[in-house]
Scaffold this active site. Sequence first.
Site, PDB file in Angstrom:
ATOM      1  N   LYS A   1       0.827  -1.222   0.000  1.00 52.09           N
ATOM      2  CA  LYS A   1       0.000   0.000   0.000  1.00 52.09           C
ATOM      3  C   LYS A   1       0.856   1.264   0.000  1.00 52.09           C
ATOM      4  O   LYS A   1       0.583   2.197  -0.723  1.00 52.09           O
ATOM      5  CB  LYS A   1      -0.861   0.095   1.278  1.00 52.09           C
ATOM      6  CG  LYS A   1      -1.942  -0.896   1.439  1.00 52.09           C
ATOM      7  CD  LYS A   1      -2.866  -0.517   2.592  1.00 52.09           C
ATOM      8  CE  LYS A   1      -2.264  -0.388   3.959  1.00 52.09           C
ATOM      9  NZ  LYS A   1      -1.679  -1.455   4.668  1.00 52.09           N
TER      10      LYS A   1
ATOM     11  N   ARG B   1     -10.217   1.432   8.023  1.00 54.56           N
ATOM     12  CA  ARG B   1      -9.827   0.052   8.325  1.00 54.56           C
ATOM     13  C   ARG B   1     -10.901  -0.663   9.126  1.00 54.56           C
ATOM     14  O   ARG B   1     -10.739  -1.831   9.446  1.00 54.56           O
ATOM     15  CB  ARG B   1      -8.560   0.083   9.164  1.00 54.56           C
ATOM     16  CG  ARG B   1      -7.326  -0.515   8.511  1.00 54.56           C
ATOM     17  CD  ARG B   1      -6.177  -0.174   9.428  1.00 54.56           C
ATOM     18  NE  ARG B   1      -5.003  -0.935   9.299  1.00 54.56           N
ATOM     19  CZ  ARG B   1      -3.845  -0.460   8.836  1.00 54.56           C
ATOM     20  NH1 ARG B   1      -3.766   0.738   8.343  1.00 54.56           N
ATOM     21  NH2 ARG B   1      -2.775  -1.215   8.851  1.00 54.56           N
TER      22      ARG B   1
ATOM     23  N   ARG C   1      10.862  -6.471   5.680  1.00 55.56           N
ATOM     24  CA  ARG C   1      10.802  -5.028   5.968  1.00 55.56           C
ATOM     25  C   ARG C   1      11.233  -4.747   7.410  1.00 55.56           C
ATOM     26  O   ARG C   1      11.942  -3.781   7.680  1.00 55.56           O
ATOM     27  CB  ARG C   1       9.368  -4.513   5.737  1.00 55.56           C
ATOM     28  CG  ARG C   1       9.199  -3.032   6.026  1.00 55.56           C
ATOM     29  CD  ARG C   1       7.827  -2.551   5.613  1.00 55.56           C
ATOM     30  NE  ARG C   1       6.771  -3.116   6.448  1.00 55.56           N
ATOM     31  CZ  ARG C   1       5.472  -2.912   6.233  1.00 55.56           C
ATOM     32  NH1 ARG C   1       5.073  -2.201   5.203  1.00 55.56           N
ATOM     33  NH2 ARG C   1       4.577  -3.428   7.041  1.00 55.56           N
TER      34      ARG C   1
ATOM     35  N   ARG D   1      11.080  -1.572  11.741  1.00 59.93           N
ATOM     36  CA  ARG D   1       9.746  -1.197  12.216  1.00 59.93           C
ATOM     37  C   ARG D   1       9.353  -2.102  13.363  1.00 59.93           C
ATOM     38  O   ARG D   1       9.339  -3.323  13.210  1.00 59.93           O
ATOM     39  CB  ARG D   1       8.736  -1.307  11.068  1.00 59.93           C
ATOM     40  CG  ARG D   1       8.040   0.004  10.789  1.00 59.93           C
ATOM     41  CD  ARG D   1       7.064  -0.135   9.673  1.00 59.93           C
ATOM     42  NE  ARG D   1       5.757  -0.611  10.135  1.00 59.93           N
ATOM     43  CZ  ARG D   1       4.665  -0.529   9.412  1.00 59.93           C
ATOM     44  NH1 ARG D   1       4.709  -0.004   8.207  1.00 59.93           N
ATOM     45  NH2 ARG D   1       3.528  -0.976   9.878  1.00 59.93           N
TER      46      ARG D   1
ATOM     47  N   ARG E   1      -1.500  -8.918  13.014  1.00 57.54           N
ATOM     48  CA  ARG E   1      -1.996  -7.879  12.105  1.00 57.54           C
ATOM     49  C   ARG E   1      -2.771  -8.469  10.928  1.00 57.54           C
ATOM     50  O   ARG E   1      -3.731  -7.879  10.441  1.00 57.54           O
ATOM     51  CB  ARG E   1      -0.838  -6.998  11.631  1.00 57.54           C
ATOM     52  CG  ARG E   1      -0.384  -6.062  12.752  1.00 57.54           C
ATOM     53  CD  ARG E   1       1.012  -5.558  12.546  1.00 57.54           C
ATOM     54  NE  ARG E   1       1.108  -4.599  11.472  1.00 57.54           N
ATOM     55  CZ  ARG E   1       2.225  -4.385  10.775  1.00 57.54           C
ATOM     56  NH1 ARG E   1       3.317  -5.061  11.036  1.00 57.54           N
ATOM     57  NH2 ARG E   1       2.231  -3.495   9.824  1.00 57.54           N
TER      58      ARG E   1
HETATM   59  P1  AMP Z   1       0.242   0.640   8.679  1.00 58.17           P
HETATM   60  O1  AMP Z   1       1.480   1.450   8.508  1.00 58.17           O
HETATM   61  O2  AMP Z   1      -0.861   1.081   7.746  1.00 58.17           O
HETATM   62  O3  AMP Z   1       0.485  -0.831   8.612  1.00 58.17           O
HETATM   63  O4  AMP Z   1      -0.306   0.957  10.150  1.00 58.17           O
HETATM   64  C1  AMP Z   1       0.479   0.655  11.299  1.00 58.17           C
HETATM   65  C2  AMP Z   1      -0.403   0.576  12.531  1.00 58.17           C
HETATM   66  O5  AMP Z   1      -1.028   1.854  12.751  1.00 58.17           O
HETATM   67  C3  AMP Z   1      -1.548  -0.418  12.471  1.00 58.17           C
HETATM   68  O6  AMP Z   1      -1.141  -1.720  12.806  1.00 58.17           O
HETATM   69  C4  AMP Z   1      -2.498   0.175  13.505  1.00 58.17           C
HETATM   70  O7  AMP Z   1      -2.071  -0.082  14.821  1.00 58.17           O
HETATM   71  C5  AMP Z   1      -2.336   1.678  13.251  1.00 58.17           C
HETATM   72  N1  AMP Z   1      -3.310   2.176  12.248  1.00 58.17           N
HETATM   73  C6  AMP Z   1      -3.031   2.713  11.017  1.00 58.17           C
HETATM   74  N2  AMP Z   1      -4.157   3.076  10.377  1.00 58.17           N
HETATM   75  C7  AMP Z   1      -5.172   2.764  11.209  1.00 58.17           C
HETATM   76  C8  AMP Z   1      -6.586   2.870  11.127  1.00 58.17           C
HETATM   77  N3  AMP Z   1      -7.190   3.378  10.031  1.00 58.17           N
HETATM   78  N4  AMP Z   1      -7.322   2.447  12.177  1.00 58.17           N
HETATM   79  C9  AMP Z   1      -6.739   1.940  13.281  1.00 58.17           C
HETATM   80  N5  AMP Z   1      -5.432   1.797  13.427  1.00 58.17           N
HETATM   81  C10 AMP Z   1      -4.637   2.195  12.414  1.00 58.17           C
END
Ligand code: AMP
Length: 193
Positions: free
Chosen positions: A14, A89, A128, A134, A145
């Site tokens: 993404k 999400r 990654r 990360r 996740r």
């Molecule tokens: P990502 O970088 O998109 O994988 O997001 C990393 C983390 O941020 C996720 O595992 C969630 O803990 C949090 N997060 C990101 N976007 C959202 C969202 N729309 N709703 C809830 N938690 C989010």
Amino acid sequence: MLRALLLAPPGAGKGTQGELLAAERGVPHLATGDMLRRHVTEGTTIGKQAQAYMEKGELVPDELVNQVVGQAIAGDEPLEGFVLDGFPRTLDQARAAYEYGIANNRTFNAVVSLVVPEPELVRRMLERGARDGRSDDTEETVHRRQMVYDESTKPLLDFYRERDILVEVDGVGSVPEVADRIRAAIDALATTD
Ligand code: AMP
């Protein structure tokens, strides 16, 4: 003006594809994960509340995330176009986004689902984690996740399919190959509008 959402499991690409698509269409790329990580690094009130959820691979509560996205999209000058990556999400977030869109004439016009088999997702995330450090890309959290995605985020596919704005794109291939598929899918959607 493109108002797109990238809807895909963690590790599907993404971030990479969102940045490319946004640059190509001249709209901002808004990644909630990046925004939340910035809050955590800067030690803001939102960051302090979000950190524990993120480290466990859980979703941050809707009201916090809606606040972060609201600041970015609605801000002083509501954005006309954007590529959203990682939001909505949950169905509640999707409903909040839809209400905002209807009220402001800014509903999404494309939702791109990147399809990648789970073993490939896990492989990419662990790679990654090793590369970028990360803290949520560890073996344990990666599986959590994926489960959270299946439970909370996958139902959004039907939500957008019913609105005829969902396109499913094969996310396995090189970055330019996948970018080409996304471009073609969005163009096809626009022509059938
Ligand atoms: P990502 O970088 O998109 O994988 O997001 C990393 C983390 O941020 C996720 O595992 C969630 O803990 C949090 N997060 C990101 N976007 C959202 C969202 N729309 N709703 C809830 N938690 C989010």
